[in-house]
Scaffold this motif. Structure first.
Motif, PDB file in Angstrom:
ATOM      1  N   ASP A  32     -39.831  20.471  -4.379  1.00  0.00           N
ATOM      2  CA  ASP A  32     -40.809  20.071  -3.320  1.00  0.00           C
ATOM      3  C   ASP A  32     -41.448  20.775  -2.319  1.00  0.00           C
ATOM      4  N   THR A  33     -40.680  21.590  -1.943  1.00  0.00           N
ATOM      5  CA  THR A  33     -41.271  22.639  -0.912  1.00  0.00           C
ATOM      6  C   THR A  33     -42.156  23.558  -1.733  1.00  0.00           C
ATOM      7  N   GLN A  34     -41.888  24.175  -2.915  1.00  0.00           N
ATOM      8  CA  GLN A  34     -42.835  24.905  -3.781  1.00  0.00           C
ATOM      9  C   GLN A  34     -44.066  24.175  -3.751  1.00  0.00           C
ATOM     10  N   LYS A  35     -44.020  22.986  -4.223  1.00  0.00           N
ATOM     11  CA  LYS A  35     -45.427  22.190  -4.447  1.00  0.00           C
ATOM     12  C   LYS A  35     -46.102  22.149  -3.077  1.00  0.00           C
ATOM     13  N   GLU A  36     -45.517  21.827  -2.145  1.00  0.00           N
ATOM     14  CA  GLU A  36     -46.306  21.720  -0.647  1.00  0.00           C
ATOM     15  C   GLU A  36     -46.948  23.209  -0.464  1.00  0.00           C
ATOM     16  N   THR A  37     -45.996  24.059  -0.631  1.00  0.00           N
ATOM     17  CA  THR A  37     -46.487  25.383  -0.519  1.00  0.00           C
ATOM     18  C   THR A  37     -47.727  25.912  -1.272  1.00  0.00           C
ATOM     19  N   PHE A  38     -47.755  25.424  -2.258  1.00  0.00           N
ATOM     20  CA  PHE A  38     -48.734  25.849  -3.359  1.00  0.00           C
ATOM     21  C   PHE A  38     -49.938  25.083  -2.766  1.00  0.00           C
ATOM     22  N   GLN A  39     -50.035  23.902  -2.390  1.00  0.00           N
ATOM     23  CA  GLN A  39     -51.073  23.245  -1.828  1.00  0.00           C
ATOM     24  C   GLN A  39     -51.753  23.777  -0.686  1.00  0.00           C
ATOM     25  N   MET A  40     -50.798  24.361   0.202  1.00  0.00           N
ATOM     26  CA  MET A  40     -51.399  24.611   1.452  1.00  0.00           C
ATOM     27  C   MET A  40     -52.000  26.134   1.074  1.00  0.00           C
ATOM     28  N   ILE A  41     -51.490  27.045   0.267  1.00  0.00           N
ATOM     29  CA  ILE A  41     -52.461  28.429  -0.576  1.00  0.00           C
ATOM     30  C   ILE A  41     -53.719  27.854  -0.946  1.00  0.00           C
ATOM     31  N   ILE A  42     -53.771  26.720  -1.665  1.00  0.00           N
ATOM     32  CA  ILE A  42     -55.081  26.356  -2.270  1.00  0.00           C
ATOM     33  C   ILE A  42     -55.894  25.836  -1.004  1.00  0.00           C
ATOM     34  N   GLU A  43     -55.529  25.208  -0.070  1.00  0.00           N
ATOM     35  CA  GLU A  43     -56.341  24.666   0.979  1.00  0.00           C
ATOM     36  C   GLU A  43     -56.637  25.654   2.070  1.00  0.00           C
ATOM     37  N   ASP A  44     -55.908  26.731   2.186  1.00  0.00           N
ATOM     38  CA  ASP A  44     -56.273  27.796   3.257  1.00  0.00           C
ATOM     39  C   ASP A  44     -57.341  28.737   2.687  1.00  0.00           C
ATOM     40  N   THR A  45     -56.999  28.689   1.090  1.00  0.00           N
ATOM     41  CA  THR A  45     -57.987  29.698   0.543  1.00  0.00           C
ATOM     42  C   THR A  45     -59.250  29.307   0.378  1.00  0.00           C
ATOM     43  N   LEU A  46     -59.315  27.876  -0.093  1.00  0.00           N
ATOM     44  CA  LEU A  46     -60.686  27.528  -0.552  1.00  0.00           C
ATOM     45  C   LEU A  46     -61.392  27.029   0.945  1.00  0.00           C
ATOM     46  N   GLY A  47     -60.631  26.732   1.884  1.00  0.00           N
ATOM     47  CA  GLY A  47     -61.181  26.224   3.158  1.00  0.00           C
ATOM     48  C   GLY A  47     -61.885  24.803   3.379  1.00  0.00           C
ATOM     49  N   GLU A  48     -62.652  24.438   4.059  1.00  0.00           N
ATOM     50  CA  GLU A  48     -62.960  23.187   4.419  1.00  0.00           C
ATOM     51  C   GLU A  48     -63.976  22.512   3.343  1.00  0.00           C
ATOM     52  N   ASP A  49     -64.547  23.757   2.523  1.00  0.00           N
ATOM     53  CA  ASP A  49     -65.956  23.341   1.609  1.00  0.00           C
ATOM     54  C   ASP A  49     -65.083  23.631   0.167  1.00  0.00           C
ATOM     55  N   GLY A  50     -63.957  23.334  -0.045  1.00  0.00           N
ATOM     56  CA  GLY A  50     -63.195  23.377  -1.031  1.00  0.00           C
ATOM     57  C   GLY A  50     -63.743  22.212  -2.166  1.00  0.00           C
ATOM     58  N   ASP A  51     -64.186  22.479  -3.419  1.00  0.00           N
ATOM     59  CA  ASP A  51     -64.581  21.507  -4.221  1.00  0.00           C
ATOM     60  C   ASP A  51     -63.988  20.846  -5.327  1.00  0.00           C
ATOM     61  N   TYR A  52     -64.276  19.803  -5.611  1.00  0.00           N
ATOM     62  CA  TYR A  52     -63.203  19.011  -6.719  1.00  0.00           C
ATOM     63  C   TYR A  52     -62.978  19.836  -8.290  1.00  0.00           C
ATOM     64  N   GLU A  53     -64.349  20.759  -8.500  1.00  0.00           N
ATOM     65  CA  GLU A  53     -64.085  21.244 -10.077  1.00  0.00           C
ATOM     66  C   GLU A  53     -63.216  22.592  -9.598  1.00  0.00           C
ATOM     67  N   THR A  54     -63.058  23.348  -8.590  1.00  0.00           N
ATOM     68  CA  THR A  54     -62.451  24.384  -8.478  1.00  0.00           C
ATOM     69  C   THR A  54     -60.931  24.044  -8.557  1.00  0.00           C
ATOM     70  N   VAL A  55     -60.645  22.928  -7.853  1.00  0.00           N
ATOM     71  CA  VAL A  55     -59.317  22.442  -7.815  1.00  0.00           C
ATOM     72  C   VAL A  55     -58.744  21.899  -9.095  1.00  0.00           C
ATOM     73  N   ARG A  56     -59.548  21.284  -9.716  1.00  0.00           N
ATOM     74  CA  ARG A  56     -59.425  20.954 -11.187  1.00  0.00           C
ATOM     75  C   ARG A  56     -59.178  21.894 -12.105  1.00  0.00           C
ATOM     76  N   ASN A  57     -59.934  23.269 -11.852  1.00  0.00           N
ATOM     77  CA  ASN A  57     -59.893  24.139 -12.894  1.00  0.00           C
ATOM     78  C   ASN A  57     -58.490  25.173 -12.485  1.00  0.00           C
ATOM     79  N   ILE A  58     -58.119  25.089 -11.296  1.00  0.00           N
ATOM     80  CA  ILE A  58     -56.745  25.718 -11.043  1.00  0.00           C
ATOM     81  C   ILE A  58     -55.795  24.840 -11.698  1.00  0.00           C
ATOM     82  N   HIS A  59     -55.580  23.636 -11.585  1.00  0.00           N
ATOM     83  CA  HIS A  59     -54.444  22.703 -12.520  1.00  0.00           C
ATOM     84  C   HIS A  59     -54.704  22.830 -13.696  1.00  0.00           C
ATOM     85  N   GLU A  60     -55.863  22.943 -14.409  1.00  0.00           N
ATOM     86  CA  GLU A  60     -56.068  23.145 -15.732  1.00  0.00           C
ATOM     87  C   GLU A  60     -55.574  24.301 -16.274  1.00  0.00           C
ATOM     88  N   THR A  61     -55.834  25.595 -15.457  1.00  0.00           N
ATOM     89  CA  THR A  61     -55.355  26.907 -15.875  1.00  0.00           C
ATOM     90  C   THR A  61     -53.850  26.996 -15.825  1.00  0.00           C
TER      91      THR A  61
END
Length: 404
Positions: free
Chosen positions: A233-262
């Protein structure tokens, strides 16, 4: 240990392959009092009883590597004289014949295991004659490489069966059922030493937890003294924080979807491998780059990763990816998408609003009721003098959402 090695040990929990020499038990009540202790030769147990213990031991070696079964290594101080690893080694080498060591072990479990009700501590010793293998991975029963001596602990909650009525065959009547104390499936457990590369690894232990979020750090520290990895659970939360901090406030749906597809593609390619797919900082960086994260966003990636996970941290792909579900949430709407069909959902600007658009070429189901399509209200068609262009999305399910 990988899943093949775990499976090899699990196979020993059967009448044909049984290598268990001794079984010991301690029943503890909700006030942490020892109510019963036992010690028996396992092969002397009644057959039906032995089968039920086999089920418990198999369950203690079940679940996912990295989620329910955690590989842990002993730090150097744990292997020094008086350390936890030395104590476990003494317990194993005693073949559970030393009553003082057993009492000390039970006391350590009782002092550190957090559980408010009754439970049953089971400890076994086994000596597995490891068969050799040919170059093409075939077992050679008459060529043993070593004897893998180990102990396995299972902690099972004990609960009172539910009240109810039962049929008494002797009296031919329905009567109040006798309530018994039932030994449930294990909640915690460990295998020591670990069975790595099909051999004894005195520097490692395999830890089991029924609930991935409930690791019980104090018991791991005091009883095992091993290095505790991040929970699933901590690994999952950590990964989500890495995504949010990297993309910032203007992170878009397509990029997040692409990360999970990859991620899911990588897991699919790796699924036949016995070892779980592990990702370090470099691996995660490549996933982000392949998923279309802009270069300017990647400038701070390493800093974001280290602040959230640690410089040398590794994450299990199976812990951070959603392989069974893909949820899209707005304050008022939750959309559940088959991970294999994430491409069905796209974002589109409609009447100045950003919307999620889902094609509905097939049927729609509303509260279990099949409906053919959606009516578009207030739209003028060609017969009413309109151009008909406004109804081009009538076969799409459109969900507006705000930027945040």
């Amino acid at each position: 240990m990988n899943k093949k090695e775990v499976l090899e040990i699990r196979k020993q929990f059967s009448p044909k392959n049984c290598a268990i020499t001794k079984i010991c038990g301690c029943y503890v009540d909700y006030e942490k009092n020892k109510k019963m202790e036992s010690k028996d030769a396992f092969l002397a147990l009644p057959e039906e009883e032995a089968f039920k213990y086999f089920d418990i031991f198999k369950k203690t070696l079940s679940g996912s590597i990295g989620k329910n079964m955690l590989n842990m290594e002993f730090p150097l101080d744990a292997e020094m004289p008086g350390g936890t690893q030395e104590f476990l080694l003494k317990l194993r080498d005693s073949r559970l014949e030393d009553d003082m060591l057993l009492e000390e072990f039970y006391d350590k479990v009782i002092a550190t295991y957090e559980y408010a009700e009754n439970y049953y501590i089971i400890l076994i010793h086994a000596a597995y004659d490891v068969p050799g293998r040919t170059s093409d991975d075939l077992e050679m029963d008459d060529a043993s490489d070593e004897v893998y001596q180990h102990i396995l602990m299972s902690i099972c909650p004990v609960s009172l069966s539910k009240a109810g009525l039962s049929y008494n065959a002797e009296e031919n009547c329905i009567q109040d059922r006798i309530r018994d104390w039932i030994v449930d499936k294990p909640d915690k457990g460990f295998l020591f030493p670990a069975f790595n590369d099909r051999s004894t690894d005195l520097h490692s232990v395999l830890y089991y937890t029924k609930k991935s979020e409930d690791l019980q750090p104090e018991m791991i520290d005091q009883l095992l003294g091993a290095k505790m990895p991040m929970s699933a659970d901590t690994q999952k939360e950590t990964f989500q924080m890495i995504i949010e901090d990297t993309l910032g406030e203007d992170g878009d749906y397509e990029t997040v979807r692409n990360i999970h597809e990859t991620l899911n593609d990588m897991i699919e390619e790796h699924k036949e491998e016995p070892d779980p797919l592990t990702l370090d900082k470099t691996d995660v960086k490549k996933i982000f780059e392949q998923s279309g994260v802009p270069n300017e966003k990647m400038e701070n990636f390493e800093k974001n990763f280290e602040e959230n996970a640690g410089e040398k941290a590794t994450l299990l792909a199976s812990n951070i990816a959603e392989t069974r579900k893909f949820n899209i949430e707005t304050p008022d709407v939750v959309i559940k998408v088959n991970p294999d069909r994430m491409d069905l959902v796209e974002t589109r600007m409609i009447d100045g609003r950003q919307c999620l658009v889902i094609p509905v070429d097939d049927h729609i189901e509303v509260n279990g009721i099949n409906v053919r399509t959606m009516k578009v209200k207030g739209v003028a068609g060609p017969k009413a003098g309109g151009s008909g262009e406004a109804v081009e999305n009538a076969e799409d399910d459109i969900v507006p959402f705000d930027e945040d």
